[in-house]
Design a protein around this motif. Structure first.
Motif, mmCIF file in Angstrom:
data_model
loop_
_atom_site.group_PDB
_atom_site.id
_atom_site.type_symbol
_atom_site.label_atom_id
_atom_site.label_comp_id
_atom_site.label_asym_id
_atom_site.label_seq_id
_atom_site.Cartn_x
_atom_site.Cartn_y
_atom_site.Cartn_z
ATOM 1 N N ALA A 163 -14.121 -11.654 -41.704
ATOM 2 C CA ALA A 163 -15.499 -12.081 -41.445
ATOM 3 C C ALA A 163 -16.344 -10.891 -41.011
ATOM 4 C CB ALA A 163 -15.512 -13.177 -40.382
ATOM 5 N N ALA A 164 -17.648 -11.124 -40.890
ATOM 6 C CA ALA A 164 -18.578 -10.057 -40.517
ATOM 7 C C ALA A 164 -18.300 -9.570 -39.099
ATOM 8 C CB ALA A 164 -20.018 -10.578 -40.616
ATOM 9 N N ALA A 165 -18.709 -8.338 -38.823
ATOM 10 C CA ALA A 165 -18.453 -7.720 -37.525
ATOM 11 C C ALA A 165 -19.244 -8.451 -36.432
ATOM 12 C CB ALA A 165 -18.841 -6.254 -37.567
ATOM 13 N N LEU A 166 -18.609 -8.587 -35.269
ATOM 14 C CA LEU A 166 -19.244 -9.242 -34.129
ATOM 15 C C LEU A 166 -20.147 -8.263 -33.395
ATOM 16 C CD1 LEU A 166 -16.169 -11.226 -32.852
ATOM 17 C CD2 LEU A 166 -18.164 -12.160 -34.019
ATOM 18 N N LYS A 167 -21.208 -8.786 -32.782
ATOM 19 C CA LYS A 167 -22.165 -7.971 -32.065
ATOM 20 C C LYS A 167 -21.979 -8.143 -30.551
ATOM 21 C CE LYS A 167 -24.152 -6.680 -35.894
ATOM 22 N NZ LYS A 167 -24.047 -5.285 -36.392
ATOM 23 N N CYS A 168 -22.401 -7.109 -29.856
ATOM 24 C CA CYS A 168 -22.332 -7.139 -28.388
ATOM 25 C C CYS A 168 -23.311 -8.197 -27.862
ATOM 26 C CB CYS A 168 -22.653 -5.759 -27.832
ATOM 27 S SG CYS A 168 -22.679 -5.695 -26.026
ATOM 28 N N GLN A 169 -22.907 -8.929 -26.833
ATOM 29 C CA GLN A 169 -23.730 -10.011 -26.279
ATOM 30 C C GLN A 169 -24.601 -9.554 -25.114
ATOM 31 O OE1 GLN A 169 -20.230 -12.656 -25.718
ATOM 32 N NE2 GLN A 169 -21.420 -14.189 -26.886
ATOM 33 N N LEU A 170 -24.483 -8.280 -24.710
ATOM 34 C CA LEU A 170 -25.225 -7.804 -23.540
ATOM 35 C C LEU A 170 -26.230 -6.712 -23.869
ATOM 36 C CD1 LEU A 170 -22.397 -7.702 -20.843
ATOM 37 C CD2 LEU A 170 -24.026 -9.528 -21.323
ATOM 38 N N CYS A 171 -26.300 -6.290 -25.144
ATOM 39 C CA CYS A 171 -27.296 -5.286 -25.526
ATOM 40 C C CYS A 171 -28.689 -5.911 -25.445
ATOM 41 C CB CYS A 171 -27.032 -4.782 -26.940
ATOM 42 S SG CYS A 171 -25.539 -3.773 -27.077
ATOM 43 N N PRO A 175 -28.553 -5.277 -30.939
ATOM 44 C CA PRO A 175 -27.147 -5.386 -30.509
ATOM 45 C C PRO A 175 -26.247 -4.462 -31.334
ATOM 46 C CG PRO A 175 -28.131 -7.550 -30.890
ATOM 47 C CD PRO A 175 -29.075 -6.554 -31.457
ATOM 48 N N LYS A 176 -25.370 -3.797 -30.659
ATOM 49 C CA LYS A 176 -24.401 -2.929 -31.322
ATOM 50 C C LYS A 176 -23.141 -3.712 -31.667
ATOM 51 C CE LYS A 176 -25.975 1.212 -28.857
ATOM 52 N NZ LYS A 176 -25.570 2.338 -27.991
ATOM 53 N N GLU A 177 -22.332 -3.109 -32.481
ATOM 54 C CA GLU A 177 -21.088 -3.760 -32.877
ATOM 55 C C GLU A 177 -20.144 -3.816 -31.681
ATOM 56 O OE1 GLU A 177 -17.453 -3.245 -36.144
ATOM 57 O OE2 GLU A 177 -19.319 -2.077 -36.312
ATOM 58 N N ALA A 178 -19.570 -5.002 -31.465
ATOM 59 C CA ALA A 178 -18.663 -5.187 -30.338
ATOM 60 C C ALA A 178 -17.339 -4.487 -30.612
ATOM 61 C CB ALA A 178 -18.428 -6.666 -30.089
#
Length: 788
Positions: A163-171, A175-178
């Motif tokens: 699946a697609a890359a997950l993003k950071c939840q605190l940016c 959002p950057k890649e987690a």
């Protein structure tokens, strides 16, 4: 994990498995796809009806028949189901994976149930799309096959990882890649936010951080489905039947379906099979690692082949260019010869033109003068000069008649270029295989030492396809010194004699052919035996009254002398010391590679002072270095020459140390020629009498007398010649650096030559049908001791 994707796709639909079931052949198929490829068989052809009618054909017979039928179909995309004789013919098609599948003979009846729960027609048959094994379904239909829950879980994890890359939840902004997920906080972090908001200290140090994909799977993964029994859908599997190789529930056990089978706990068998699978994976992992290394090797080979191809093409172009250059140079030389012939013809013709022009002018002048004289009316004056004029006219006429009016040169060029050999060579120009032989293997079970002798045996590797033309055996000096060649030949066993007692020798072997030499074999360490001290200086040795013949001991062994001989040269030698006495011989001097000889038992023996014994050499003539007019026979032991000019032939054996004696018998001697006998260097002139140059030391002899000759200097004329049957003896004492000759066991003249040193080969020059042969003996002529 991308390589695993093909394992997760159904062979029928080509998509990821959906509700996969496990067929009895251990292959998987989607439940919906299994329903689509069901085939209904006639009631009369079902196995039940056949068994009821008494037919002895089992289910497996139908499976084999079906398999044969499927394999017999041409690969056209269509086929017929042949599991049963009267089964209706239905077209088959290929799945996205290239596997032929069979649609149902008729569309399934309309039903409001889901495909998985829809009833299956009676007497339905399913064929595995991978192994083509067929199976008749029972009343349970497809529900009788277990579901592959493990495969479903693997597919879920694989799809999650893709699946697609997950993003950071605190940016705050973009959002950057987690990079991690905290299982306790249930939050995805990038690296900067993790360092700022989730430092690895205090209470947060105990939190477990996992990769984002694993975190999403653990977040979204539904509770694990528990596998239930196919016969009792409400019961979970709790045990495992070893004979049936399937999980069972307690109700199956209570019903007695597995009463006589070995049943074990499900958890224990689960761990056992996991362990077995892990062990099997270890072996497969090793094979996969080897395959990867092999692929790297093949890719490197591709690069190497490309580089070698460029290099080989450049070498080929250079070789062809060299041939073209040589042809151009030869062309220039031939054109120069043509031009020279052209200039020569022109010069001859022009000289003749000049000569004829002068003579014609003189003749014309004489004719005009004579005509004017004829006009004179004074008889007395005319008669005074007429006789002289008549003589001049006749003389001039005679001069014109002696070929003067014939051209001295033809206009044709008497040259014809013979290019057929070159054209033939060009047509025959081709590549040859450039392969060296494989490294020989020493056969340790056949190698041994006895006293001061060592026997070595070797062979080519079993899978070697490149033939070896011969082998080179090398030994060191027993003190860790340099290796020296002690045998060169085709045999694969050799006995080395005359080694030091109580010494350690290193031996190695290599093979060769026309292309080159192989690598050395592994070095073999040989230990000779310890010797006992001996005080005697005289030893018993059989010395018969007649010369002893040699007897071949074995066609596969050879006895060589190591210490005193020049490398790859050989001789017989008696050696005396407080510790050893041995007769050494060389394979190369016997003209029969791989042969060991010893003397026949003598009728009597006597004590002989060892100091009086000399070396007796025996050799064969060498066709490779002889003049082309020399004729060989008797295994190269006899030579003759029909040419009127002298021709030289050398022996195969060269001597550089020790004392050596050999004899030659005169088999044919007519018209009193003068053959020459002696020694020579290997680069002696072959087309003149032996001794004409500075490379030979010889005695030439006729039927009455003899002379010594070296560098065309004749000395010491001695009375006494040779006839048919005479014996010529040559004694080469390299210890005293002298050369002496014998005729019929009598010394011929004084010592012929002194201060001779270096490497010498026995040599003979012959002409006019003289024929001589080598002769072997084990004792010296009478009186030879005084020359030692």
């Amino acid at each position: 994990m991308e390589e695993m994707e093909e394992e997760l796709k159904c062979p029928v639909c080509g998509s990821f498995y959906r509700e996969p079931i496990i067929l009895p052949c251990s292959h998987n198929i989607c439940q919906a796809c299994a329903r689509n490829i069901l085939v209904q068989t006639p009631e009369s052809e079902s196995p039940q009806s056949r068994r009821a009618s008494g037919s002895g054909v089992s289910d497996y017979d139908y499976l084999d028949l079906d398999k044969m039928s499927l394999y017999s179909e041409a690969d056209s995309g269509y086929g017929s189901y042949g599991g049963f004789a009267s089964a209706p013919t239905t077209p088959c098609q290929k799945s996205p994976n290239g596997v032929r599948v069979f649609p149902p003979a008729m569309p399934p009846p309309a039903t409001h149930l889901s495909p998985a729960l829809a009833p299956v027609p009676r007497n339905s048959c399913i064929t595995c799309p991978q192994c083509h094994r067929s199976l008749i379904l029972d009343d349970r239909g497809l529900r009788g096959f277990p579901k592959n829950r493990v495969l479903e879980g693997v597919i879920d994890r694989y799809q999650q990882s893709k699946a697609a890359a997950l993003k950071c939840q605190l940016c705050e902004k973009a959002p950057k890649e987690a990079t991690v997920m905290c299982e306790q906080c249930d939050v995805f972090y990038c690296d900067p936010c993790r360092l700022r908001c989730h430092p690895p200290r205090g209470p947060l140090a105990k939190h477990r951080l996992v990769p984002p994909a694993q975190g999403r799977v653990s977040r979204r993964l539904s509770p694990r489905k528990v596998s239930t029994c196919t016969d009792h859908e409400l019961e979970n599997h709790s045990m495992y039947c070893v004979q049936c190789k399937m999980p069972v529930c307690y109700q199956c056990l209570e019903e007695g379906k597995h009463s006589s089978h070995e049943v074990k706990a499900l958890g224990a068998m689960w761990k056992l099979h996991k362990s077995q699978l892990s062990q099997a994976l270890n072996g497969l992992s090793d094979r996969a690692k080897e395959a990867k290394e092999f692929l790297v090797q093949l890719r490197n080979m591709v690069q190497q082949i490309q580089e070698n191809s460029v290099e080989f093409e450049a070498c080929l172009v250079a070789q062809c260019d060299a041939l073209i250059d040589a042809l151009n140079r030869r062309k220039a030389q031939l054109l120069a010869r043509v031009n020279k012939e052209h200039e020569h013809k022109l010069k001859v013709v022009r000289d003749q033109i000049s000569h004829c022009t002068v003579k014609l002018r003189q003749t014309t002048g004489l004719m005009e003068y004579c005509l004017e004289v004829i006009k004179e009316n004074d008889p007395s004056g005319f008669l005074q000069i007429s006789d002289a004029l008549i003589r001049r006219v006749h003389l001039t006429e005679d001069q014109w008649g002696k070929g003067t009016l014939t051209p001295r040169m033809t206009t044709d060029f008497d040259l014809s270029l013979d290019n057929s050999p070159l054209l033939q060579s060009i047509h025959q120009l081709d590549f040859v295989q450039m392969k060296i032989p494989a490294t020989p293997i020493l056969q340790l079970e056949e190698c041994c030492t006895h006293n001061n002798s060592a026997t070595l045996s070797w062979k080519q590797p079993p899978l070697s396809t490149v033939p070896a033309e011969g082998y080179i055996l090398e030994l060191d000096d027993g003190n860790g010194g340099q290796f020296r060649e002690v045998y060169v030949g085709k045999e694969t066993m050799c006995t080395v004699d005359g080694l030091h007692f109580n010494s350690t020798y290193n031996a190695r072997i290599k093979a060769f052919n026309k292309t080159g030499v192989s690598q050395y074999s592994k070095t073999l360490v040989l230990q000779t035996s310890e010797d006992t001290d001996s005080e005697e200086q005289t030893v018993p040795f059989p010395v018969p009254s007649e010369r002893l013949p040699l007897r071949r001991m074995s066609p596969f062994s050879s006895t060589l002398n190591l210490q005193p001989s020049f490398p790859r040269r050989s001789y017989f030698d008696f050696r005396s010391s407080p510790h050893q006495l041995s007769l050494h011989s060389s394979l190369q001097s016997l003209n029969a590679p791989g042969c060991n000889f010893e003397t026949q038992p003598a009728p009597y023996s006597q004590l002989v002072d060892i100091k009086k014994l000399l070396a007796v050499a025996w050799f064969a003539f060498d066709p490779g270095s002889a003049h082309s007019d020399i004729i060989f026979s008797n295994d190269n032991l006899t030579v003759t020459c029909s040419s009127y000019d002298d021709r030289v032939v050398l022996g195969k054996t060269g001597f550089s140390k020790g004392v050596h004696y050999w004899e030659l018998t005169v088999d044919r001697y007519d018209n009193h020629p003068d053959p020459a006998f002696g020694v020579a260097r290997n680069n002696v002139m072959k087309d003149v009498m032996l001794g004409k140059d500075d490379k030979a030391w010889a005695m030439y002899v006729d039927n009455n007398r003899s002379w010594f000759m070296h560098n065309n200097s004749h000395t010491n004329r001695t009375e006494g010649g040779i006839t048919k049957g005479a014996t010529i003896g040559v004694l080469l004492d390299l210890n005293r650096k002298t050369l002496t000759f014998f005729i019929n066991d009598e010394q011929q003249g004084p010592i012929a030559f002194e201060n001779v040193e270096g490497l010498f080969f026995p040599a003979v020059s012959l002409n006019r049908n003289v024929q001589v042969s080598c002769r072997l003996l084990l004792r010296l002529p009478a009186g030879s001791e005084r020359t030692c």
